[in-house]
Design a protein around this motif. Structure first.
Motif, PDB file in Angstrom:
ATOM      1  N   LYS A  51      53.570 -81.431  44.071  1.00 37.00           N
ATOM      2  CA  LYS A  51      53.918 -80.238  44.845  1.00 37.00           C
ATOM      3  C   LYS A  51      54.233 -80.617  46.284  1.00 37.00           C
ATOM      4  CE  LYS A  51      50.949 -77.351  42.001  1.00 37.00           C
ATOM      5  NZ  LYS A  51      49.789 -76.474  41.972  1.00 37.00           N
ATOM      6  N   PHE A  52      54.657 -79.629  47.063  1.00 42.64           N
ATOM      7  CA  PHE A  52      54.992 -79.858  48.460  1.00 42.64           C
ATOM      8  C   PHE A  52      53.800 -79.645  49.392  1.00 42.64           C
ATOM      9  CE2 PHE A  52      59.270 -78.969  46.763  1.00 42.64           C
ATOM     10  CZ  PHE A  52      59.892 -80.137  47.174  1.00 42.64           C
ATOM     11  N   SER A  53      52.619 -79.381  48.827  1.00 47.14           N
ATOM     12  CA  SER A  53      51.425 -79.240  49.658  1.00 47.14           C
ATOM     13  C   SER A  53      50.211 -79.729  48.874  1.00 47.14           C
ATOM     14  CB  SER A  53      51.219 -77.801  50.108  1.00 47.14           C
ATOM     15  OG  SER A  53      50.947 -76.976  48.999  1.00 47.14           O
ATOM     16  N   SER A  54      49.186 -80.115  49.611  1.00 50.79           N
ATOM     17  CA  SER A  54      47.988 -80.643  48.989  1.00 50.79           C
ATOM     18  C   SER A  54      46.801 -80.432  49.914  1.00 50.79           C
ATOM     19  CB  SER A  54      48.176 -82.145  48.725  1.00 50.79           C
ATOM     20  OG  SER A  54      47.029 -82.687  48.132  1.00 50.79           O
ATOM     21  N   THR A  55      45.639 -80.160  49.315  1.00 55.91           N
ATOM     22  CA  THR A  55      44.399 -80.013  50.077  1.00 55.91           C
ATOM     23  C   THR A  55      43.300 -80.780  49.361  1.00 55.91           C
ATOM     24  OG1 THR A  55      45.038 -77.824  50.880  1.00 55.91           O
ATOM     25  CG2 THR A  55      42.714 -78.381  51.010  1.00 55.91           C
ATOM     26  N   HIS A  56      42.548 -81.545  50.107  1.00 51.48           N
ATOM     27  CA  HIS A  56      41.388 -82.270  49.577  1.00 51.48           C
ATOM     28  C   HIS A  56      40.162 -81.864  50.377  1.00 51.48           C
ATOM     29  CE1 HIS A  56      43.469 -85.210  46.959  1.00 51.48           C
ATOM     30  NE2 HIS A  56      44.468 -84.967  47.782  1.00 51.48           N
ATOM     31  N   GLN A  57      39.117 -81.429  49.680  1.00 47.92           N
ATOM     32  CA  GLN A  57      37.847 -81.092  50.324  1.00 47.92           C
ATOM     33  C   GLN A  57      36.810 -82.109  49.886  1.00 47.92           C
ATOM     34  OE1 GLN A  57      36.868 -76.992  49.605  1.00 47.92           O
ATOM     35  NE2 GLN A  57      38.728 -76.254  50.552  1.00 47.92           N
ATOM     36  N   PHE A  58      36.000 -82.561  50.837  1.00 56.23           N
ATOM     37  CA  PHE A  58      35.004 -83.584  50.570  1.00 56.23           C
ATOM     38  C   PHE A  58      33.943 -83.500  51.659  1.00 56.23           C
ATOM     39  CE2 PHE A  58      38.627 -85.070  52.891  1.00 56.23           C
ATOM     40  CZ  PHE A  58      38.121 -85.804  53.938  1.00 56.23           C
ATOM     41  N   GLU A  59      32.990 -84.434  51.637  1.00 52.88           N
ATOM     42  CA  GLU A  59      31.936 -84.434  52.645  1.00 52.88           C
ATOM     43  C   GLU A  59      31.910 -85.753  53.395  1.00 52.88           C
ATOM     44  OE1 GLU A  59      28.143 -83.511  50.956  1.00 52.88           O
ATOM     45  OE2 GLU A  59      28.667 -81.411  50.624  1.00 52.88           O
ATOM     46  N   ARG A  68      44.593 -81.389  54.769  1.00 48.68           N
ATOM     47  CA  ARG A  68      45.653 -80.517  54.266  1.00 48.68           C
ATOM     48  C   ARG A  68      46.990 -81.111  54.682  1.00 48.68           C
ATOM     49  NH1 ARG A  68      44.699 -74.950  56.175  1.00 48.68           N
ATOM     50  NH2 ARG A  68      43.273 -74.899  54.421  1.00 48.68           N
ATOM     51  N   LEU A  69      47.904 -81.250  53.708  1.00 45.75           N
ATOM     52  CA  LEU A  69      49.239 -81.778  53.961  1.00 45.75           C
ATOM     53  C   LEU A  69      50.268 -80.825  53.379  1.00 45.75           C
ATOM     54  CD1 LEU A  69      48.029 -85.113  52.714  1.00 45.75           C
ATOM     55  CD2 LEU A  69      49.113 -84.964  54.925  1.00 45.75           C
ATOM     56  N   SER A  70      51.378 -80.655  54.072  1.00 42.39           N
ATOM     57  CA  SER A  70      52.460 -79.839  53.524  1.00 42.39           C
ATOM     58  C   SER A  70      53.792 -80.362  54.027  1.00 42.39           C
ATOM     59  CB  SER A  70      52.276 -78.368  53.892  1.00 42.39           C
ATOM     60  OG  SER A  70      52.288 -78.203  55.281  1.00 42.39           O
ATOM     61  N   LEU A  71      54.778 -80.283  53.160  1.00 37.71           N
ATOM     62  CA  LEU A  71      56.128 -80.727  53.471  1.00 37.71           C
ATOM     63  C   LEU A  71      57.032 -79.508  53.497  1.00 37.71           C
ATOM     64  CD1 LEU A  71      58.157 -83.055  53.883  1.00 37.71           C
ATOM     65  CD2 LEU A  71      58.410 -83.124  51.404  1.00 37.71           C
ATOM     66  N   LEU A  72      57.726 -79.328  54.587  1.00 34.08           N
ATOM     67  CA  LEU A  72      58.645 -78.211  54.753  1.00 34.08           C
ATOM     68  C   LEU A  72      60.061 -78.761  54.772  1.00 34.08           C
ATOM     69  CD1 LEU A  72      59.254 -75.231  55.459  1.00 34.08           C
ATOM     70  CD2 LEU A  72      58.982 -75.857  57.850  1.00 34.08           C
ATOM     71  N   LEU A  73      60.884 -78.321  53.835  1.00 33.20           N
ATOM     72  CA  LEU A  73      62.279 -78.751  53.780  1.00 33.20           C
ATOM     73  C   LEU A  73      63.176 -77.646  54.321  1.00 33.20           C
ATOM     74  CD1 LEU A  73      62.356 -80.401  50.264  1.00 33.20           C
ATOM     75  CD2 LEU A  73      62.280 -81.558  52.462  1.00 33.20           C
ATOM     76  N   VAL A  74      64.106 -78.028  55.179  1.00 38.31           N
ATOM     77  CA  VAL A  74      65.017 -77.071  55.799  1.00 38.31           C
ATOM     78  C   VAL A  74      66.447 -77.535  55.533  1.00 38.31           C
ATOM     79  CG1 VAL A  74      65.744 -76.048  57.981  1.00 38.31           C
ATOM     80  CG2 VAL A  74      63.339 -76.584  57.620  1.00 38.31           C
TER      81      VAL A  74
END
Length: 92
Positions: A51-59, A68-74
Motif C-alpha cells: 500500500k501507499f501507507s504503513s503504520t507500525h506500533q511497538f514499545e 507512520r509512513l505515507s507516499l503521496l503521488l501527484v
C-alpha cells in the motif's frame, strides 16, 4: 531526536531515528513489500505491505512508539511526482 533517510528504487527505503540512546530503524523492500522495524538492532515489528501507507506500533523500554509512513503521488503535466512523509513518535 535526529533522523536519517535513504530512498532508492533498487534498494528500498531505510530510515534511522535516534531518540536519547535508542536507535530505531525501518526498512522496506520495493520488490517483496517486506517491512522491518528494529530497536537497537532487535526486530520489534514486521509486515508485508504494498500500500501507499504503513503504520507500525511497538514499545521502547515499555513505552509506546509508532512509525507512520505515507507516499503521496501527484500528477503534474507529463509526469508523476512522489512525496514521502514519515514520522516517528516515542511517548517515553
Amino acid at each position: 531526536m535526529t533522523n536519517k533517510v535513504e530512498v532508492s528504487a533498487k534498494s528500498g527505503m531505510h530510515f534511522k531515528f535516534y531518540s536519547d540512546d535508542v536507535e530505531v530503524t525501518y526498512y522496506c523492500s520495493p520488490v517483496s513489500g517486506k517491512e522491518v522495524v528494529k530497536v537497537n538492532g532487535e526486530i520489534v515489528s514486521e509486515a508485508q505491505n504494498f500500500k501507499f501507507s504503513s503504520t507500525h506500533q511497538f514499545e521502547i523500554n515499555g513505552n509506546p512508539a509508532k512509525i507512520r509512513l505515507s507516499l503521496l503521488l501527484v500528477l503534474l503535466p507529463l509526469q508523476w511526482v512522489g512525496f514521502l512523509q514519515h514520522s516517528f513518535y516515542h511517548l517515553g
